[in-house]
Design an enzyme around this catalytic site. Structure first.
Site, mmCIF file in Angstrom:
data_model
loop_
_atom_site.group_PDB
_atom_site.id
_atom_site.type_symbol
_atom_site.label_atom_id
_atom_site.label_comp_id
_atom_site.label_asym_id
_atom_site.label_seq_id
_atom_site.Cartn_x
_atom_site.Cartn_y
_atom_site.Cartn_z
ATOM 1 N N GLU A 1 1.026 -1.316 0.018
ATOM 2 C CA GLU A 1 0.176 -0.065 0.046
ATOM 3 C C GLU A 1 0.750 1.135 -0.324
ATOM 4 O OE1 GLU A 1 0.022 -2.086 2.431
ATOM 5 O OE2 GLU A 1 0.191 -1.250 4.159
ATOM 6 N N HIS B 1 -8.361 -3.783 -1.081
ATOM 7 C CA HIS B 1 -7.018 -4.205 -0.738
ATOM 8 C C HIS B 1 -6.070 -3.456 -0.127
ATOM 9 C CE1 HIS B 1 -4.986 -6.286 3.176
ATOM 10 N NE2 HIS B 1 -3.929 -5.550 2.639
ATOM 11 N N GLU B 2 -5.610 -3.357 -0.844
ATOM 12 C CA GLU B 2 -4.035 -2.182 -0.547
ATOM 13 C C GLU B 2 -5.185 -0.298 -0.727
ATOM 14 O OE1 GLU B 2 -1.836 -3.303 0.268
ATOM 15 O OE2 GLU B 2 -2.038 -5.242 -1.066
ATOM 16 N N HIS C 1 -5.767 0.287 2.630
ATOM 17 C CA HIS C 1 -5.019 0.314 3.705
ATOM 18 C C HIS C 1 -4.260 2.292 3.507
ATOM 19 C CE1 HIS C 1 -3.259 -2.476 5.393
ATOM 20 N NE2 HIS C 1 -3.526 -3.048 3.923
ATOM 21 N N GLU D 1 -4.194 -4.573 9.001
ATOM 22 C CA GLU D 1 -4.470 -5.661 8.752
ATOM 23 C C GLU D 1 -5.470 -6.169 8.811
ATOM 24 O OE1 GLU D 1 -3.383 -5.917 5.220
ATOM 25 O OE2 GLU D 1 -1.028 -5.266 5.862
ATOM 26 N N ASP E 1 8.598 -9.628 10.806
ATOM 27 C CA ASP E 1 7.655 -10.811 9.999
ATOM 28 C C ASP E 1 7.310 -12.215 10.873
ATOM 29 O OD1 ASP E 1 8.116 -10.419 7.300
ATOM 30 O OD2 ASP E 1 9.126 -12.292 6.812
ATOM 31 N N TYR F 1 -5.250 -10.873 9.876
ATOM 32 C CA TYR F 1 -5.924 -10.143 8.679
ATOM 33 C C TYR F 1 -7.234 -10.545 9.203
ATOM 34 C CZ TYR F 1 -2.113 -9.332 5.851
ATOM 35 O OH TYR F 1 -0.823 -8.452 5.073
HETATM 36 N N1 BES Z 1 1.025 -4.245 3.592
HETATM 37 C C1 BES Z 1 0.678 -5.730 2.826
HETATM 38 C C2 BES Z 1 2.324 -6.499 2.480
HETATM 39 C C3 BES Z 1 2.917 -6.900 3.564
HETATM 40 C C4 BES Z 1 2.191 -7.349 4.691
HETATM 41 C C5 BES Z 1 4.172 -5.904 3.065
HETATM 42 C C6 BES Z 1 3.355 -8.057 6.171
HETATM 43 C C7 BES Z 1 4.830 -6.849 4.093
HETATM 44 C C8 BES Z 1 4.669 -7.243 5.490
HETATM 45 C C9 BES Z 1 -0.085 -5.493 1.926
HETATM 46 O O1 BES Z 1 -1.622 -4.774 2.270
HETATM 47 C C10 BES Z 1 -0.983 -6.806 1.552
HETATM 48 O O2 BES Z 1 -1.992 -7.672 3.470
HETATM 49 N N2 BES Z 1 -0.835 -7.624 0.650
HETATM 50 C C11 BES Z 1 -1.726 -8.949 0.964
HETATM 51 C C12 BES Z 1 -2.586 -9.292 -0.055
HETATM 52 C C13 BES Z 1 -3.549 -9.126 0.342
HETATM 53 C C14 BES Z 1 -4.849 -8.807 -0.529
HETATM 54 C C15 BES Z 1 -4.354 -9.889 1.054
HETATM 55 C C16 BES Z 1 0.172 -9.765 -0.150
HETATM 56 O O3 BES Z 1 0.550 -9.399 -0.606
HETATM 57 O O4 BES Z 1 -0.209 -11.363 -0.492
HETATM 58 ZN ZN ZN Z 2 -3.064 -5.590 3.415
#
Ligand code: BES
Ligand code: ZN
Length: 635
Positions: free
Chosen positions: A303, A327-328, A331, A350, A408, A416
């Site tokens: 995002e 989703h993005e 954010h 999330e 991480d 989520y």
């Molecule tokens: N912000 C996240 C990606 C992220 C999470 C980067 C944790 C670094 C650490 C992004 O918004 C996200 O949640 N992406 C998901 C897609 C979404 C549709 C659930 C993904 O990458 O799968």
């Molecule tokens: Zn996200």
């Protein structure tokens, strides 16, 4: 008491002494008052060396040249510092940076030291201020810095020009920007990026020079973000990029050869922004553009403000995976307007966003499509709980304990899906109208601020629950947020279409013929559900007839291909290995890649040699984020 806590106590004492005279100094940035949330103990960030109550970065000016041959960003970061009275030094986060020197804004050298490097956090850069309120750090990033992936031409769609992109979340930006890399410390920023001739630079900010300006070593592109953002939201990409408008304030960047299908996929983006605004208030960032990256992008989407970064695996050809854009985009409120103050509060980013994403999908495509997506999310939640050790697993809590860990590690579907389920449970208790009014107001009251779990809970009690004992008991906020497992009142949104899909899956498992006509008529969530609800053990004959009927091994839809390959691997189904290998080579999205390697490794003599053989070939293609996860799986 840990060392950091001791420092903190000293800081509080320092601040309390000066409490009569609020943190003031000469320059305007130095007068910036400390955000109230940072004064709360819950906002203390164990993943940063920064001591924001002593000296805090308020603004960053980057001046960097992308050296593709050396795979390094080279240049300087000038930082504005707000310092408490008596503050002698400022502490920044760095990882792998080569520091050439630090000066004040007049070019006077300032003393600095680089502390011992921690494998997760990197090394603190401590700069003696000598009264300065603006410092300039000259540095190079390391060729293997985790935020940046430098791609060879072969890894791009066009195959002719190199490409660079960054991924900052969670704590990776310290590998290319020496600043306070803590989500509670918001900073405005500008950048001047020199890219090689023939390549275009884009960033998560207003583009001041869309065409670039002549500069030594290429073209210079300038950017400005005048809203304070968390450091993980500073992002850059450089490549052979074309742009296509999608609407008034929306558009898409990608490589020229894939632009046509990319623009087709995202026709609804402008409408999504409107739907989001109708729910939770005006979009605060000006433009909303997408950048569709090469396939090694490790996430579905990221995002980055004004410019969502997205995986090309979202392009299914039929617009069926666009909930990722919802989703993005969501954010832009839950995450960028109001973001997690620490990584333990990740669910505030999330969980809110999954909830909001689903509301956008419902507004645009109706309640049944939204219900199917939410119901798939419910299944993901059950798997995430199982993976985290069941209902008592400590990482099934929304507010995470990340002491001594890489943030991480805590970033699972719990944040989520349990997060979103919690918000649905509140919605059910108070009614949608009241909940929506509260949320809209919440975003407005906390705009451009960071938030802790405790801060949200307090706000919820003050502005929604308002002392109503019945509501308080019905929701059970503290259990939801601080306890493991899933409370009994969890709202499970059920798709009206799934029971029929499940019945057909059961019939097929018992020896029926593949439901070809149904499959043709089904949407992507129904197809995904069908595969996912088949028994985990199927004969080769059953798998072969499925594959033949639905063309699973040649699926262009990445979500369906993924659930199919998981099923195939769990059954040691050799005919799918070619398709598996291609899928693991052609894209590097961690959500797909890591589980497949895990599934392979779980298949002993059959799967482990396959995993090792494929990974030896694909590892160099993956971004550091994906590599770090898969390294731990394929030993
Ligand atoms: N912000 C996240 C990606 C992220 C999470 C980067 C944790 C670094 C650490 C992004 O918004 C996200 O949640 N992406 C998901 C897609 C979404 C549709 C659930 C993904 O990458 O799968
Ligand atoms: Zn996200």
């Amino acid at each position: 008491m840990t060392l950091k806590q001791t420092t903190r106590a000293a800081v509080m004492a320092l601040l309390l002494c000066g409490a009569a005279a609020p943190a003031l100094a000469q320059t305007s940035s130095a007068q910036a008052p400390i955000p109230a949330i940072l004064m709360t103990p819950e906002a203390h960030d164990i993943h940063s060396y920064a001591q924001p109550l002593v000296a805090r970065v308020t603004h960053v000016d980057l001046d960097l040249t992308a050296d593709f041959a050396a795979k390094q960003m080279k240049g300087s970061a000038a930082l504005d510092i707000a310092a408490a009275p008596g503050a002698k030094e400022v502490v920044l986060d760095t990882k792998g940076l080569v520091i050439h020197g630090v000066t004040d804004d007049k070019g006077q050298a300032l003393p600095w030291t680089l502390g011992k490097a921690d494998p997760i956090l990197g090394a603190p850069l401590t700069v003696t201020l000598n009264g300065a309120r603006r410092i300039v750090v000259s540095y190079d990033s390391a060729p293997d810095g985790a935020a940046l992936q430098w791609l060879d031409p072969a890894q791009t769609a066009g195959k002719k020009k190199p490409y660079l992109f960054s991924q900052g979340e969670a704590i990776l930006n310290r590998t290319w920007i020496p600043t306070q890399d803590s989500p509670g410390i918001r900073q405005t920023w500008t950048a001047r990026i020199v890219a090689p001739e023939g390549l275009k630079a884009v960033m998560s900010a207003e583009m001041l020079t869309p065409e670039g300006e002549p500069a030594a070593g290429g073209r210079a592109y300038r950017f400005k973000m005048d809203k304070p953002v968390a450091s993980y939201l500073i992002a850059v990409a450089i490549g052979d990029l074309a742009f296509e408008p999608l609407g008034q304030r929306t558009g898409v960047y990608t490589e020229p050869s894939v632009m046509k299908k990319t623009a087709y996929e995202f026709v609804d983006v402008e409408k999504m922004v409107e739907a989001a605004e109708s729910l939770y208030g005006p979009y605060a960032w000006g433009r909303y553009d997408l950048l569709v990256l090469p396939p090694s992008f490790p996430f579905g989407g990221m995002e980055n403000p004004r410019l969502t970064f997205a995986t090309p695996t979202v392009i299914a050809g039929d617009r069926s995976l666009v909930s990722l854009v919802a989703h993005e985009l969501a954010h832009s409120w839950s995450g960028n307007l109001v973001n997690n103050a620490t990584w333990s509060d990740f669910w505030l980013n999330e969980g809110f966003t999954v909830y909001f994403e689903n509301r956008i999908m419902e507004k645009l495509y109706g309640p049944e499509r939204a219900a199917m997506l939410a119901d798939l999310g419910w299944s993901d939640l059950q798997s995430a709980i199982a993976d985290a050790g069941g209902m008592t697993g400590p990482d099934t809590r929304l507010h995470l304990d990340l002491a001594g860990r890489d943030p991480d590690d805590g970033m699972t579907d719990i944040a989520y899906e349990k997060g979103a389920t919690f918000l649905r449970t509140i919605e059910k208790a108070v009614g949608r109208a009241r909940w929506d009014a509260y949320l809209k107001d919440y975003f407005a009251r906390h705009a451009f601020q960071s938030q802790t779990t405790a801060g949200f809970v307090a706000d919820l009690r003050a502005n929604l629950i308002k002392g109503d004992p019945k509501l308080e008991a019905e929701i059970g906020i503290d259990q939801w947020v601080y306890q493991p497992g899933l409370p009994d009142n969890a709202v499970h949104v059920k798709s009206g279409a799934f029971p029929a899909v499940d019945a057909l899956a059961a019939a097929y498992a018992k020896g029926g013929t593949p439901p070809i006509a149904k499959w043709k008529a089904w949407s992507t969530p129904e197809r995904t559900r069908f595969i996912a609800s088949l028994p985990r053990k199927l004969s080769s004959e059953r798998l072969a007839s499925l594959d033949a009927a639905f063309g699973l091994s040649t699926q262009g839809n990445s979500e369906i291909r993924f659930v199919w390959l998981e099923l195939a691997v769990e059954n040691r189904y050799q005919p799918a290995v070619t398709s598996l290998e291609a899928f693991l080579t052609d894209q590097g999205r961690r959500k797909f890649v890591a589980p497949l390697f895990k599934d392979l490794m779980a298949q002993g003599d059959w799967g482990q040699p396959i995993a090792k053989r494929i990974y030896a070939k694909t590892r160099p293609l993956y971004h550091a984020v994906t590599r770090q996860t898969v390294d731990a799986i394929v030993k």
